[in-house]
Scaffold this motif. Structure first.
Motif, PDB file in Angstrom:
ATOM      1  N   ILE A 128       0.814  -1.193   0.000  1.00 19.49           N
ATOM      2  CA  ILE A 128       0.000   0.000   0.000  1.00 19.49           C
ATOM      3  C   ILE A 128       0.861   1.262   0.000  1.00 19.49           C
ATOM      4  O   ILE A 128       0.425   2.313  -0.438  1.00 19.49           O
ATOM      5  N   ASP A 129       2.072   1.151   0.495  1.00 17.61           N
ATOM      6  CA  ASP A 129       2.926   2.331   0.618  1.00 17.61           C
ATOM      7  C   ASP A 129       3.312   2.947  -0.726  1.00 17.61           C
ATOM      8  O   ASP A 129       3.804   4.069  -0.765  1.00 17.61           O
ATOM      9  N   ASP A 130       3.078   2.243  -1.808  1.00 17.19           N
ATOM     10  CA  ASP A 130       3.356   2.792  -3.134  1.00 17.19           C
ATOM     11  C   ASP A 130       2.145   3.513  -3.735  1.00 17.19           C
ATOM     12  O   ASP A 130       2.249   4.086  -4.813  1.00 17.19           O
ATOM     13  N   ALA A 131       1.023   3.484  -3.035  1.00 19.42           N
ATOM     14  CA  ALA A 131      -0.184   4.153  -3.540  1.00 19.42           C
ATOM     15  C   ALA A 131       0.022   5.669  -3.556  1.00 19.42           C
ATOM     16  O   ALA A 131       0.771   6.208  -2.746  1.00 19.42           O
ATOM     17  N   ALA A 134      -1.470   7.566  11.354  1.00 19.81           N
ATOM     18  CA  ALA A 134      -2.563   8.009  12.226  1.00 19.81           C
ATOM     19  C   ALA A 134      -3.794   8.384  11.402  1.00 19.81           C
ATOM     20  O   ALA A 134      -4.926   8.063  11.780  1.00 19.81           O
ATOM     21  N   LYS A 135      -3.593   9.031  10.265  1.00 21.89           N
ATOM     22  CA  LYS A 135      -4.715   9.381   9.381  1.00 21.89           C
ATOM     23  C   LYS A 135      -5.360   8.113   8.823  1.00 21.89           C
ATOM     24  O   LYS A 135      -6.582   8.035   8.686  1.00 21.89           O
ATOM     25  N   MET A 136      -4.529   7.122   8.503  1.00 17.67           N
ATOM     26  CA  MET A 136      -5.045   5.853   7.988  1.00 17.67           C
ATOM     27  C   MET A 136      -5.879   5.147   9.055  1.00 17.67           C
ATOM     28  O   MET A 136      -6.952   4.620   8.764  1.00 17.67           O
ATOM     29  N   VAL A 137      -5.391   5.149  10.286  1.00 19.92           N
ATOM     30  CA  VAL A 137      -6.129   4.541  11.403  1.00 19.92           C
ATOM     31  C   VAL A 137      -7.472   5.247  11.579  1.00 19.92           C
ATOM     32  O   VAL A 137      -8.505   4.603  11.798  1.00 19.92           O
ATOM     33  N   ASP A 138      -7.475   6.561  11.459  1.00 16.36           N
ATOM     34  CA  ASP A 138      -8.702   7.346  11.635  1.00 16.36           C
ATOM     35  C   ASP A 138      -9.790   6.979  10.630  1.00 16.36           C
ATOM     36  O   ASP A 138     -10.970   6.993  10.967  1.00 16.36           O
ATOM     37  N   VAL A 139      -9.424   6.689   9.386  1.00 19.15           N
ATOM     38  CA  VAL A 139     -10.426   6.405   8.362  1.00 19.15           C
ATOM     39  C   VAL A 139     -10.721   4.916   8.193  1.00 19.15           C
ATOM     40  O   VAL A 139     -11.689   4.554   7.518  1.00 19.15           O
ATOM     41  N   ALA A 140      -9.919   4.058   8.811  1.00 21.61           N
ATOM     42  CA  ALA A 140     -10.126   2.611   8.683  1.00 21.61           C
ATOM     43  C   ALA A 140     -11.391   2.190   9.414  1.00 21.61           C
ATOM     44  O   ALA A 140     -11.698   2.689  10.492  1.00 21.61           O
ATOM     45  N   SER A 141     -12.114   1.264   8.807  1.00 23.07           N
ATOM     46  CA  SER A 141     -13.301   0.714   9.455  1.00 23.07           C
ATOM     47  C   SER A 141     -12.861  -0.091  10.680  1.00 23.07           C
ATOM     48  O   SER A 141     -11.689  -0.484  10.780  1.00 23.07           O
ATOM     49  N   PRO A 142     -13.785  -0.353  11.611  1.00 25.38           N
ATOM     50  CA  PRO A 142     -13.415  -1.119  12.811  1.00 25.38           C
ATOM     51  C   PRO A 142     -12.833  -2.507  12.510  1.00 25.38           C
ATOM     52  O   PRO A 142     -12.060  -3.037  13.294  1.00 25.38           O
ATOM     53  N   SER A 143     -13.192  -3.075  11.360  1.00 24.89           N
ATOM     54  CA  SER A 143     -12.696  -4.417  11.025  1.00 24.89           C
ATOM     55  C   SER A 143     -11.388  -4.393  10.227  1.00 24.89           C
ATOM     56  O   SER A 143     -10.819  -5.440   9.942  1.00 24.89           O
ATOM     57  N   MET A 188     -10.923   2.804   0.278  1.00 23.03           N
ATOM     58  CA  MET A 188     -11.319   1.781  -0.695  1.00 23.03           C
ATOM     59  C   MET A 188     -11.260   0.390  -0.074  1.00 23.03           C
ATOM     60  O   MET A 188     -12.150  -0.430  -0.273  1.00 23.03           O
ATOM     61  N   LEU A 189     -10.213   0.122   0.706  1.00 25.17           N
ATOM     62  CA  LEU A 189     -10.071  -1.196   1.330  1.00 25.17           C
ATOM     63  C   LEU A 189     -11.143  -1.462   2.376  1.00 25.17           C
ATOM     64  O   LEU A 189     -11.452  -2.618   2.670  1.00 25.17           O
ATOM     65  N   ASN A 190     -11.721  -0.415   2.942  1.00 29.72           N
ATOM     66  CA  ASN A 190     -12.807  -0.593   3.906  1.00 29.72           C
ATOM     67  C   ASN A 190     -13.963  -1.394   3.314  1.00 29.72           C
ATOM     68  O   ASN A 190     -14.693  -2.068   4.043  1.00 29.72           O
ATOM     69  N   ARG A 191     -14.116  -1.340   2.004  1.00 28.25           N
ATOM     70  CA  ARG A 191     -15.232  -2.015   1.329  1.00 28.25           C
ATOM     71  C   ARG A 191     -14.942  -3.478   1.014  1.00 28.25           C
ATOM     72  O   ARG A 191     -15.831  -4.187   0.548  1.00 28.25           O
ATOM     73  N   ILE A 192     -13.737  -3.936   1.273  1.00 29.64           N
ATOM     74  CA  ILE A 192     -13.366  -5.318   0.949  1.00 29.64           C
ATOM     75  C   ILE A 192     -13.297  -6.118   2.246  1.00 29.64           C
ATOM     76  O   ILE A 192     -12.361  -5.980   3.032  1.00 29.64           O
ATOM     77  N   GLU A 193     -14.302  -6.950   2.479  1.00 28.20           N
ATOM     78  CA  GLU A 193     -14.397  -7.702   3.729  1.00 28.20           C
ATOM     79  C   GLU A 193     -13.243  -8.673   3.942  1.00 28.20           C
ATOM     80  O   GLU A 193     -12.910  -8.990   5.078  1.00 28.20           O
ATOM     81  N   ALA A 194     -12.635  -9.134   2.885  1.00 27.24           N
ATOM     82  CA  ALA A 194     -11.567 -10.130   3.002  1.00 27.24           C
ATOM     83  C   ALA A 194     -10.255  -9.533   3.517  1.00 27.24           C
ATOM     84  O   ALA A 194      -9.339 -10.264   3.874  1.00 27.24           O
ATOM     85  N   VAL A 195     -10.145  -8.216   3.566  1.00 32.06           N
ATOM     86  CA  VAL A 195      -8.917  -7.570   4.036  1.00 32.06           C
ATOM     87  C   VAL A 195      -9.105  -7.190   5.500  1.00 32.06           C
ATOM     88  O   VAL A 195      -9.993  -6.414   5.847  1.00 32.06           O
ATOM     89  N   ASP A 196      -8.254  -7.773   6.361  1.00 32.45           N
ATOM     90  CA  ASP A 196      -8.337  -7.510   7.796  1.00 32.45           C
ATOM     91  C   ASP A 196      -7.220  -6.599   8.292  1.00 32.45           C
ATOM     92  O   ASP A 196      -7.410  -5.844   9.233  1.00 32.45           O
TER      93      ASP A 196
END
Length: 81
Positions: A1-4, A40-49, A13-21
């Protein structure tokens, strides 16, 4: 992901993919400590799962500092005992 182009948007976008934990990241920097602000920004927007896992030169000596700066709950490092 660091190359995005935009790490935060990529997490949205990854929040919508249930297979990614977990997403292993240094926040696009050479080390997790250097990329802590982005992580920290990534943690803030990540879904609980979706767990953002800082990695990149994480050691026992800097683990607490990285945890405080990122609010992440899981970490990757070779020297975390």
């Amino acid at each position: 992901i660091d190359d995005a182009k935009d790490l935060v948007d990529s997490i949205k976008m990854l929040n919508r993919i249930e297979a990614v934990d977990y997403v292993l990241t240094s926040g696009g920097a050479a080390t997790a400590l250097e990329g802590a602000k982005t992580i920290a920004k990534m943690v803030d927007v990540a879904s609980p799962s979706l767990h953002i896992m800082p990695g990149g030169k994480v050691t026992l000596e800097n683990l607490e500092k990285i945890a405080q700066k990122t609010k992440a709950k899981a970490f990757h490092g070779r020297r975390i005992y």
